[in-house]
Scaffold this active site. Structure first.
Site, PDB file in Angstrom:
ATOM      1  N   ARG A  36       0.810  -1.223   0.000  1.00 26.84           N
ATOM      2  CA  ARG A  36       0.000   0.000   0.000  1.00 26.84           C
ATOM      3  C   ARG A  36       0.839   1.267   0.000  1.00 26.84           C
ATOM      4  O   ARG A  36       0.334   2.341  -0.272  1.00 26.84           O
ATOM      5  CB  ARG A  36      -0.923   0.020   1.229  1.00 26.84           C
ATOM      6  CG  ARG A  36      -2.047  -0.986   1.145  1.00 26.84           C
ATOM      7  CD  ARG A  36      -2.871  -1.030   2.411  1.00 26.84           C
ATOM      8  NE  ARG A  36      -3.511   0.238   2.702  1.00 26.84           N
ATOM      9  CZ  ARG A  36      -3.786   0.674   3.923  1.00 26.84           C
ATOM     10  NH1 ARG A  36      -3.464  -0.039   4.978  1.00 26.84           N
ATOM     11  NH2 ARG A  36      -4.388   1.823   4.097  1.00 26.84           N
ATOM     12  N   ARG A  41      -1.248   8.497   2.315  1.00 32.59           N
ATOM     13  CA  ARG A  41      -2.649   8.371   2.717  1.00 32.59           C
ATOM     14  C   ARG A  41      -3.340   9.730   2.671  1.00 32.59           C
ATOM     15  O   ARG A  41      -2.709  10.773   2.834  1.00 32.59           O
ATOM     16  CB  ARG A  41      -2.789   7.873   4.162  1.00 32.59           C
ATOM     17  CG  ARG A  41      -2.110   6.572   4.492  1.00 32.59           C
ATOM     18  CD  ARG A  41      -2.893   5.366   3.972  1.00 32.59           C
ATOM     19  NE  ARG A  41      -2.285   4.139   4.432  1.00 32.59           N
ATOM     20  CZ  ARG A  41      -1.271   3.526   3.844  1.00 32.59           C
ATOM     21  NH1 ARG A  41      -0.733   4.040   2.757  1.00 32.59           N
ATOM     22  NH2 ARG A  41      -0.783   2.405   4.335  1.00 32.59           N
TER      23      ARG A  41
END
Length: 142
Positions: free
Chosen positions: A105, A109
């Site tokens: 990932r 963010r």
């Protein structure tokens, strides 16, 4: 060996299923070119310059109410590092901003605050630092 074969098959199947759930969605959306209008003028077309193009995709997906590719997306961000203003648990939500070339990932963010979101934060270093931003008002067409 015969007794362990069903267990081995089950283990391989579970591993495959887990691996499949960790993969990002292959049907990615593409953000509009800078300055271009989005669908129906309901989604902001311009974003702060410091946001990478992949963050545009996340914001577009959020505005359209579309699902996100990672199961953690939309989950509660607990603010354990206490780098964002203190709020009750569940106030902050986090979304993955893909990192090209990353096998996982990555560290980027978007964290939103409120439901619906009224605050937006971006981190490129997995919560070590945050940059607050605002979305431009949607263009309204007659």
């Amino acid at each position: 060996m015969r007794r362990s074969l069903p267990w081995l098959i089950a283990l391989v199947a579970l591993l495959g299923l887990w691996t499949w759930t960790q993969r990002p969605d292959t049907g990615r959306l593409h953000a509009p070119a800078p300055g271009a209008n989005s669908v129906g003028g309901s989604v902001p077309a311009t974003y702060p310059e410091f946001l990478p193009r992949e963050a545009h995709v996340v914001l577009e997906r959020m505005a359209r109410g579309e699902p996100h590719p990672y199961r953690q997306d939309g989950g509660v961000f607990q603010n354990r590092e206490k780098r964002l203003p203190a709020q009750p648990r569940g106030y902050y939500r986090e979304y993955t901003v893909e990192t090209p070339g990353s096998a996982d990932r990555g560290a980027r963010r978007i964290v939103t605050g409120g439901d619906p979101p009224v605050e937006y934060w971006y981190t490129q270093d997995h919560y070590r630092s945050f940059r607050r931003f605002e979305l431009p008002a949607p263009e309204v067409r007659p």
